[in-house]
Write a protein that holds these residues in place. Structure first.
Motif, short mmCIF file in Angstrom:
data_model
loop_
_atom_site.label_atom_id
_atom_site.label_comp_id
_atom_site.label_asym_id
_atom_site.label_seq_id
_atom_site.Cartn_x
_atom_site.Cartn_y
_atom_site.Cartn_z
N ARG A 44 0.82 -1.20 0.00
CA ARG A 44 0.00 0.00 0.00
C ARG A 44 0.87 1.26 0.00
NH1 ARG A 44 -2.91 -3.51 3.62
NH2 ARG A 44 -4.95 -4.07 2.74
N SER A 45 2.00 1.22 0.70
CA SER A 45 2.84 2.42 0.82
C SER A 45 3.97 2.45 -0.21
CB SER A 45 3.44 2.50 2.23
OG SER A 45 4.44 1.50 2.40
N GLY A 46 4.50 1.28 -0.56
CA GLY A 46 5.65 1.23 -1.45
C GLY A 46 6.95 1.64 -0.77
N MET A 47 6.93 1.85 0.54
CA MET A 47 8.12 2.32 1.25
C MET A 47 9.07 1.17 1.54
SD MET A 47 8.39 4.48 4.83
CE MET A 47 7.12 5.64 4.29
N LEU A 48 10.32 1.31 1.14
CA LEU A 48 11.35 0.31 1.41
C LEU A 48 12.00 0.59 2.77
CD1 LEU A 48 13.11 0.33 -2.08
CD2 LEU A 48 11.59 -1.45 -1.20
N PRO A 49 12.63 -0.43 3.35
CA PRO A 49 13.39 -0.17 4.58
C PRO A 49 14.54 0.81 4.30
CG PRO A 49 13.11 -2.54 4.23
CD PRO A 49 12.67 -1.87 2.98
N HIS A 50 14.92 1.57 5.32
CA HIS A 50 16.13 2.37 5.21
C HIS A 50 17.33 1.42 5.06
CE1 HIS A 50 13.58 5.66 6.38
NE2 HIS A 50 14.58 6.51 6.43
N VAL A 51 18.48 1.97 4.79
CA VAL A 51 19.70 1.18 4.63
C VAL A 51 20.63 1.45 5.82
CG1 VAL A 51 21.70 0.72 3.14
CG2 VAL A 51 19.48 1.32 2.12
N TRP A 52 21.15 0.37 6.41
CA TRP A 52 22.09 0.52 7.52
C TRP A 52 23.27 1.40 7.10
CZ3 TRP A 52 21.69 -0.24 12.48
CH2 TRP A 52 20.85 -1.24 12.99
N GLN A 53 23.72 2.24 8.00
CA GLN A 53 24.95 2.99 7.80
C GLN A 53 26.08 2.32 8.59
OE1 GLN A 53 23.00 6.83 8.96
NE2 GLN A 53 24.03 7.60 7.12
N ARG A 54 27.30 2.57 8.14
CA ARG A 54 28.46 1.95 8.79
C ARG A 54 28.55 2.40 10.24
NH1 ARG A 54 32.39 3.61 5.34
NH2 ARG A 54 31.70 2.00 3.89
N PRO A 55 28.66 1.48 11.19
CA PRO A 55 28.76 1.87 12.61
C PRO A 55 29.97 2.76 12.86
CG PRO A 55 28.29 -0.48 12.42
CD PRO A 55 28.61 0.00 11.03
N LEU A 56 29.78 3.75 13.74
CA LEU A 56 30.85 4.69 14.07
C LEU A 56 31.41 4.48 15.47
CD1 LEU A 56 29.28 8.03 12.70
CD2 LEU A 56 30.97 6.56 11.58
N GLY A 57 30.73 3.64 16.26
CA GLY A 57 31.15 3.48 17.65
C GLY A 57 30.68 4.62 18.53
N TYR A 58 29.78 5.46 18.01
CA TYR A 58 29.27 6.60 18.77
C TYR A 58 28.27 6.13 19.82
CZ TYR A 58 26.92 11.03 19.82
OH TYR A 58 26.38 12.12 20.46
N ARG A 59 28.39 6.62 21.05
CA ARG A 59 27.44 6.31 22.11
C ARG A 59 26.66 7.58 22.46
NH1 ARG A 59 26.59 1.65 21.56
NH2 ARG A 59 25.41 1.72 23.50
N PRO A 60 25.33 7.54 22.43
CA PRO A 60 24.53 8.72 22.77
C PRO A 60 24.87 9.26 24.16
CG PRO A 60 23.16 7.03 21.79
CD PRO A 60 24.49 6.39 22.04
N ARG A 61 24.88 10.59 24.27
CA ARG A 61 25.18 11.26 25.54
C ARG A 61 23.94 11.93 26.14
NH1 ARG A 61 29.21 12.27 21.86
NH2 ARG A 61 31.30 11.54 22.39
N ARG A 62 23.01 12.26 25.30
CA ARG A 62 21.78 12.93 25.76
C ARG A 62 20.59 11.98 25.77
NH1 ARG A 62 22.36 18.60 27.09
NH2 ARG A 62 24.15 19.39 25.92
N LEU A 63 20.40 11.28 24.66
CA LEU A 63 19.27 10.36 24.55
C LEU A 63 19.69 9.01 25.14
CD1 LEU A 63 16.38 10.01 23.56
CD2 LEU A 63 17.27 9.39 21.32
N THR A 64 19.67 8.93 26.47
CA THR A 64 20.12 7.75 27.19
C THR A 64 19.01 7.24 28.11
OG1 THR A 64 20.97 9.04 29.05
CG2 THR A 64 22.48 8.65 27.19
N ALA A 65 19.17 6.00 28.53
CA ALA A 65 18.19 5.41 29.45
C ALA A 65 18.13 6.21 30.75
CB ALA A 65 18.55 3.95 29.73
N GLU A 66 19.28 6.70 31.22
CA GLU A 66 19.31 7.46 32.47
C GLU A 66 18.52 8.75 32.34
OE1 GLU A 66 22.32 4.52 32.25
OE2 GLU A 66 22.00 6.22 30.90
N ARG A 67 18.64 9.43 31.20
CA ARG A 67 17.89 10.67 30.99
C ARG A 67 16.39 10.39 30.91
NH1 ARG A 67 20.60 15.33 29.08
NH2 ARG A 67 22.69 15.30 29.97
N VAL A 68 16.04 9.28 30.25
CA VAL A 68 14.63 8.93 30.12
C VAL A 68 14.03 8.61 31.49
CG1 VAL A 68 13.01 7.23 29.18
CG2 VAL A 68 14.83 8.17 27.73
#
Length: 467
Positions: free
Chosen positions: A222-246
């Motif tokens: 119905r939508s024709g929307m394909l999945p996004h494509v994985w990007q190469r991992p950078l090893g970046y760890r979120p500093r703001r959007l974290t479980a502790e902040r949530v």
């Protein structure tokens, strides 16, 4: 303590592994599973090598919070043999990942036996459960009864819905897995309509190509929307959007968006540009979007990477805290959220783009009807097909057909209730639900990190309840 684990897929492996590393006092653990393919579940059984794990190793560990567990099992030799040059990460066939689950389960059972636990695997389906004294009594389909103090329901997810009522029609494949069996019945020159445009549909198309299929293939949705494509991992760890902040404040959708905005601000990225790019998926031509995303696999921007990681690590917890109006806002973007949270791997994206460019593969969006005899009615015109493959993902929190008698008995005995949005909710401290059947979870299908977290949490609750 007597622990019963109903089902032997990835969720059960997560429970066993968590139990093995818990140091809990010795007791008894019994696993119930009729399938000969123990510990693999539906997704990771024997299949074609073209059916790949759709995620890098760091988020495929079945041991909760140990991101290197799967990578350590894989080892350098196997990792090198299955390296995706575009992603820079090993991507193995799902059947090989199934071997990891098997080895992890067997290692856990061996560790438990070494510590004095009694372990059993019963090759029978549990069809009923009821309270009995301070514990539960389970009945298997062969009529035998088994006692347990704590019951872990790990029966997996549902099966694809037959939206167009094609069941029983010659040439209709109602459930594509294992593709090694279903595609073997597809003639090489047949015109194939694949219902859906998500990861299961991608698996079907890529596997048809791997088998040398030269007939026309159409992704019908119905939508024709394909999945996004994985990007190469950078090893970046979120500093703001974290479980502790949530955990620290009241959880709202606007609040989560503000944390993501702050994350991007710190990295010097434009939040408004990022959101416009996401929302464009609903209007942009799918082939051109695929081409652009494949070219951006190595782009250093963190936005999509942070959002994808958060969807699987923080998402299940945050979803339970969101107000219902916010949940409804997210449900309206179901297809986009699924596309972002469950991307395709670059090697599959490259195969799809090649098939699109050759004209062998097309996307048919706004599909309205598929008639027996396989005439696809869509807003852009009709399409004739010889074979139809139902690659629609099962609805999250749906009850697997084989587990319906058990779920009915749990409801009748008051051990569980159905969540208004789907799924099973324990109503008694003796019962625990792990995996996609767990009610109250997000509307996107659980990834391995979510399954592992839920398994570890359920095991902790069971041990504390039985102590």
């Amino acid at each position: 303590m007597r622990i019963a684990i109903v089902g032997a897929g990835a969720a059960a492996v997560g429970v066993l592994d968590a139990l093995a590393v818990s140091g809990a006092e010795a007791g008894e653990v019994t696993v119930f599973e009729p399938s000969p393919h123990l510990w693999r579940g539906r997704p990771y059984g024997p299949d074609l090598d073209s059916v790949l794990v759709n995620a890098p190793p760091a988020i495929m560990s079945i041991r909760h919070a140990d991101f290197g567990h799967y990578a350590s099992w894989l080892g350098p030799e196997r990792a090198e043999a299955h390296l995706d040059d575009l992603l820079g990460q090993p991507l193995v066939p799902r059947a090989l990942y199934g071997e990891y689950l098997v080895d992890t389960a067997e290692a856990a059972l061996a560790e438990l036996r070494e510590r004095g636990w009694r372990t059993r695997v019963v090759a029978a389906r549990v069809v009923a459960a009821a309270r009995s004294g301070r514990g539960c009594r389970l009945r298997t389909e062969d009529g035998h009864e088994h006692a347990a103090d704590q019951v872990m329901v790990c029966v997996g997810g549902g099966t694809p819905t037959d939206h167009y009522g094609l069941g029983g029609a010659p040439g209709f494949v109602g459930d594509p897995y294992p593709l090694a069996d279903t595609l073997d019945r597809v003639p090489g020159g047949a015109g194939v309509a694949v219902i859906g445009s998500g990861l299961t549909a991608v698996d079907a198309v890529v596997s048809l190509a791997a088998r040398g299929h030269d007939g026309r293939i159409a992704l019908v949705s119905r939508s024709g929307m394909l999945p996004h494509v994985w990007q190469r991992p950078l090893g970046y760890r979120p500093r703001r959007l974290t479980a502790e902040r949530v955990e620290a404040g009241a959880v709202t959708l606007d609040g989560l968006a503000a944390l993501l905005r702050a994350e991007l601000d710190d990295a010097g990225e434009d939040f408004a540009h990022f959101t416009r790019e996401l929302l464009a998926a609903g209007t942009e031509q799918p082939v051109e979007r695929l081409r652009r995303q494949l070219a951006a696999v190595g782009d250093p921007s963190i936005g999509r990477r942070v959002l994808q990681e958060s969807a699987h690590t923080i998402g299940p917890y945050a979803w339970r805290l969101l107000p219902e109006p916010d949940r409804e806002r997210l449900r309206r973007h179901f297809r986009l959220a699924t596309s972002v949270a469950s991307p395709m791997v670059p090697v599959n994206a490259a195969i799809l783009l090649r098939l699109f460019d050759s004209g062998q593969l097309t996307v048919v969006s706004s599909a309205r009807k598929i008639e027996a005899g396989f005439l696809v009615r869509a807003d852009g015109g009709d399409l004739k097909a010889d074979v139809v493959v139902n690659a629609v993902n099962p609805p999250p929190q749906s009850v697997p057909h084989a587990a319906e008698p058990l779920v009915t008995s749990l409801l009748a005995d008051g051990l569980a209730t159905m969540h208004p949005s789907g799924g099973l909710v324990p109503a008694d401290p003796r019962l625990h639900v792990v995996g996609d059947l767990a009610g109250g979870g997000p509307f996107i299908t659980s990834g391995i990190p979510g399954v592992a977290a839920r398994a570890a949490g359920a095991l902790r609750t069971a041990l504390s309840s039985g102590s």
